[in-house]
Design an enzyme around this catalytic site. Structure first.
Site, short mmCIF file in Angstrom:
data_model
loop_
_atom_site.label_atom_id
_atom_site.label_comp_id
_atom_site.label_asym_id
_atom_site.label_seq_id
_atom_site.Cartn_x
_atom_site.Cartn_y
_atom_site.Cartn_z
CD1 TRP A 1 -1.96 -2.35 1.68
CD2 TRP A 1 -2.99 -1.26 0.01
NE1 TRP A 1 -2.95 -3.17 1.18
CE2 TRP A 1 -3.59 -2.53 0.16
CE3 TRP A 1 -3.46 -0.40 -0.98
CZ2 TRP A 1 -4.66 -2.95 -0.64
CZ3 TRP A 1 -4.52 -0.81 -1.77
CH2 TRP A 1 -5.11 -2.07 -1.60
CG ASP B 1 -2.93 4.51 4.24
OD1 ASP B 1 -3.91 4.41 5.01
OD2 ASP B 1 -2.81 3.82 3.21
CE LYS C 1 -7.86 -1.99 5.52
NZ LYS C 1 -7.96 -3.36 4.99
#
Lengths: 371, 371
Positions: B103, B174, B198
């Site tokens: 990511w 992030d 999440k």
């Protein structure tokens, strides 16, 4: 089930009650999976079935041709205002816009950031109270696309049919407020987009139906999430999509199919709107500003002779469980949004109350008329 | 309530059961309004209270300073990968990226579309099995910002604390997979973003916490929905936001506060992870590839000596109601995601099953070890 109001809100709007009842169950545990719909992986079998079925329902409802794709994108119609020119307006090209209200104007203004635009017609002169006649439209020499807004929520106008466009030019339509409220011939369009929160589901998801080849020309340097090709290639699953919203859209589309499809929906929507317009046309108190030929079947705008009476009407309506009737802040007056999921019973209740209100507030000689 | 599985999915992940129960009610009729949460206008009083409370809960949980704003944006973290450089990387500037996994790499690659980047460190050499040491980081001369990914879902690594950055340079993080799983000192960051699915709620919404002044420099020609200032000016209500998703985030944040806040959450998360790692460390069958100092408390990756045993483990776990344990397709093996809402009971059930599986599948001499 008498604890629910009559919801005439312009969006997010009322949802079908069978859909809400199903969603209540599935939030906890969907399809016996032991996991709620909002907790399932977007890469798992349960959600894959959901997104495939949502697309399939859309295809069946509208008879979508094979060369069109159904995409699910975030960011609302406002993000489409940018994505359309970013993807479909090449350098040196011109995009034509049909201006029929605030949202059409916003789409046009956003497009100006990304290239040259041409206003093919504007209803501003008539204060957007009617849809332009075909003869009033003047296209540019060779538009990259023509953009229209099929239904204008604020002014309560609606295109009854698509205007003709130059041969081979893709018609791009913002159908956010009348999508799947009536049959639609997808083959007449290059790209159709609709924020879900009026006729299709909750907010947070836009359904896009586009001719697949139109995604090819976009510059690769666009943000990944603003390229249609990202969604085409990955079936709207490039990253984690809004799974609950897509699930809800699927349920609403299934509900539309099971209650008669787009033809059945169109019939019921026409009947609901007629109940209100017929009353307005004979009322001495309430006025409907929109030209009869241009009246929206989705958003019915009306007003009393004075703002004081509007306020009184809205206050009393609220007490009767008739909610969401206040007109858009830029237009004033009242607005009854009677989307797909708005039950006929709500419309009857509204008209009954309007009759009662008119009896209780008789128009004095000379008091009605121009505002 | 025994019809729910133990959900270890990496995202969308498990949600707190009290939140689901509340949402079931509110979908039909919220706060006695007669209208479900997904059907309320985003301009009405009911939703305005919801979005204000969601922001307020975030502020209280993390002690967010007044010069920071809490924004709700669509498009997932992937859209942030573009928005960050589009808004914060001026022409001629350089953005520094700390690469700790897939990511982080994606964020870096997207940024390259919009300007010059510099890789300040990359863990690729160690196959991303550890978080780089501070001494390994080499910043560019004057970065516009430094970007890091606080937790790496695929490789199961996590920064234990923020690396130092050059004085005055905004740290952009992030935090999609560990947001509000532990206390966070917001003042150390310029901008924090987290996809909700999440630890914070359902998919379809990203929470952004940013120093307000950082929004000022963005070019006005960016798409409206990709400018942070649009959300700052309009309290994330420029257009119709994903109302249900924001509502759910608000409920989850309230649940975090009521169950002990970020400190309480950190304690429980540490304890849950320890149950699994302690077992892994003494197991002859299961292997944990991540360097102990870099272990994620959110995503615990492990594997058996052979792919055949991995498959057997996953199959049997599924039959026991332990779901979502398959590792990311790029990493293989197993991954237990033990986010905020994953109950301790689920973790105990997992470890119990792992013990049982190890007893039933004893390691033959010479069969364990390198894979």
């Amino acid at each position: 089930m008498t604890d629910r109001s009559h919801n005439f809100g312009a969006g997010p709007g009322v949802l079908p009650e069978p859909v809400l009842l199903q969603a209540q169950q599935d939030l906890w545990n969907i399809a016996g999976s032991g996991i709620g719909i909002a907790e399932h992986s977007h890469r798992g079998k349960v959600f894959d079935k959901i997104i495939l079925e949502a697309e399939d329902e859309a295809r069946r409802l509208a008879g979508i041709p094979d060369n069109y794709k159904v995409l699910f994108i975030q960011g609302g119609a406002t993000q489409q205002f940018a994505m359309v020119p970013m993807n479909l307006l090449p350098a040196g090209g011109v995009a034509d816009y049909l201006l029929t209200g605030v949202w059409a104007e916003k789409a046009w203004k956003e497009a100006q950031k990304f290239g040259t635009t041409h206003v093919a017609v504007s209803g501003e002169g008539s204060k957007y109270t009617r849809i332009p006649a075909v003869a009033e439209i003047t296209y540019s020499a060779k538009p990259a696309y023509v953009h229209l807004t099929t239904n204008n929520t604020i002014y309560g106008t609606q295109w009854k049919t698509e205007p003709p466009v130059p041969l081979g030019v893709p018609l791009v339509a913002d159908t956010s407020s009348d999508m799947f409220s009536r049959p639609i011939d997808v083959s007449k369009y290059g790209l159709i987009y609709a924020g879900a929160q009026k006729n299709l589901g909750p907010s947070g998801i836009v359904m896009v139906i586009m001719r697949a080849d139109l995604a090819d020309a976009a510059p690769a340097a666009l943000p990944t999430m603003l390229q249609y090709r990202t969604y085409l290639k990955e079936r709207s699953l490039y990253n984690t999509p809004p799974t609950f919203a897509i699930y809800m859209v699927g349920l609403v589309l299934k509900w539309i199919r099971e209650t008669g499809g787009l033809a059945g929906m169109a019939e019921r929507n026409a009947e609901k709107a007629k109940l209100v317009y017929d009353f307005l046309d004979q009322s001495a108190l309430f006025q409907a500003p929109v030209h009869p030929d241009s009246r929206s079947l989705m958003n019915i705008v009306f007003r009393c002779p004075t703002e004081e009476l509007d306020t009184k009407f809205l206050g009393e309506a609220g007490k009767r469980g008739l909610s969401g009737l206040k007109g858009h802040r830029s237009a004033g007056g009242m607005r009854a949004s009677v989307y797909n999921a708005c039950p006929r019973g709500s419309v009857v209740a509204l008209v009954d109350f309007m009759k009662e209100f008119e009896l209780a507030n008789p128009v004095r000689a000379g008091a009605s008329g121009q505002v």
